[in-house]
Write an enzyme that holds these catalytic residues in place. Structure first.
Site, short mmCIF file in Angstrom:
data_model
loop_
_atom_site.label_atom_id
_atom_site.label_comp_id
_atom_site.label_asym_id
_atom_site.label_seq_id
_atom_site.Cartn_x
_atom_site.Cartn_y
_atom_site.Cartn_z
N ASP A 25 0.74 -1.15 -0.12
CA ASP A 25 -0.06 -0.17 0.02
C ASP A 25 0.84 1.32 -0.12
O ASP A 25 2.05 1.04 0.42
CB ASP A 25 -0.95 0.07 1.33
CG ASP A 25 -0.32 -0.08 2.40
OD1 ASP A 25 -0.20 1.27 3.06
OD2 ASP A 25 0.12 -1.09 2.80
N ASP A 121 -9.63 3.54 7.27
CA ASP A 121 -8.30 3.37 8.35
C ASP A 121 -8.80 4.04 9.53
O ASP A 121 -9.10 5.42 9.77
CB ASP A 121 -7.31 4.52 7.47
CG ASP A 121 -5.91 4.22 8.31
OD1 ASP A 121 -5.73 4.13 9.30
OD2 ASP A 121 -4.98 4.52 7.62
N GLU A 123 -6.94 4.81 13.06
CA GLU A 123 -5.87 4.63 13.87
C GLU A 123 -5.58 6.14 14.23
O GLU A 123 -5.98 6.93 13.55
CB GLU A 123 -4.57 4.05 13.14
CG GLU A 123 -4.25 5.03 11.82
CD GLU A 123 -3.01 4.53 10.87
OE1 GLU A 123 -2.17 4.01 11.43
OE2 GLU A 123 -3.08 4.38 9.74
#
Ligand SMILES: *[C@@H]1O[C@H](CO)[C@@H](O)[C@H](O)[C@H]1NC(C)=O
Ligand SMILES: *[C@@H]1O[C@H](CO)[C@@H](O)[C@H](O)[C@H]1NC(C)=O
Length: 228
Positions: A25, A121, A123
């Protein structure tokens, strides 16, 4: 000699098998990446990718990755397929509006509907600045907006979640409300296997693992990923 040749052919076959599941990625911060870089990655055995479609921090500054259209098509022309995308949700922006805008741009750049998924995502406690209940509600809105626009991708799952136990726990207070979505987890042990997996967030098995952080390769930077 025949035996040696067989051993060689067999090892090459095994190498091919293990290379066949190599993926990477990369983020918005790699900027424009040319076809030569992707051809180099393809030669190195990389066969699929996940590219960042939207930045999400600091809160309020999130935006579409203007390079993803060109990078997507360069990667595909180098033989890397499928290419999924990921969105870093921005807690400082309207959850439905930002996802709508990003997915609309992905359609305009002809990035979606090519056997690919959208990953969310989760985080960074410094970016997910709500209470757990607020963060959970925010993610629900982000995902429901994405599903309203991209639920017919032709795969078993069109939307997935990227996180890890250490991130999910403080941001989402260990909720299991999202465990019906596939999980892509991060553990930088450079070990292409799920043998280190530990249940969290209601997930009992992963579909993908990010096994290294930022690595210089082929004139760009990638994270290495594994999926069986
Ligand atoms: C996305 O935005 C467009 C244009 O504003 C609007 O018509 C559409 O209903 C929105 N879709 C979702 C799922 O929010
Ligand atoms: C592709 O990008 C790399 C890294 O920036 C650069 O070194 C290389 O010269 C570029 N190749 C072409 C053909 O533009």
């Amino acid at each position: 000699m025949v035996a040696l040749t067989l051993v060689f052919v067999f090892s090459a076959f095994c190498l091919q098998l293990s290379l066949a599941t190599s993926g990477f990625d990369h983020s918005y911060y790699q900027g424009a990446v040319n076809t030569s870089s992707y051809e180099c990655l393809f030669s190195g055995g990389y066969r699929y990718a996940i590219m960042q479609a939207q930045t999400g921090h600091p809160p309020g500054t999130g935006h579409y990755n203007p390079y993803i259209g060109e990078n997507y098509h360069n990667a595909v022309s180098a033989g890397i397929y499928p290419v999924d995308v990921y969105i870093f949700p921005d807690y400082g922006l309207d959850p439905a509006g930002q996802v709508n805008s990003t997915i609309t741009s992905l359609f305009e750049d002809d990035v979606l509907y090519h056997d690919n998924m959208i990953w969310m995502d989760v985080e960074g406690t410094e970016y997910w600045i709500g209470t757990c209940d607020e963060n959970i509600q925010f993610l629900h809105t982000v995902i429901s907006t994405a599903e309203a626009m991209y639920s017919d991708c032709g795969l078993k799952y069109c939307i997935g979640i990227y996180s890890s136990a250490s991130q999910w726990s403080p941001i989402m207070c260990d909720t299991t409300e999202f465990s019906s979505y596939p999980i892509w987890y991060a553990h930088y042990d450079n070990n292409p296997s799920f043998s280190d997996w530990k249940n969290f967030g209601g997930w009992t098995s992963p579909v993908m693992k990010q096994i290294t952080g930022t690595t210089d390769l082929c004139g760009t930077q990638i994270d290495n990923d594994y999926r069986p």
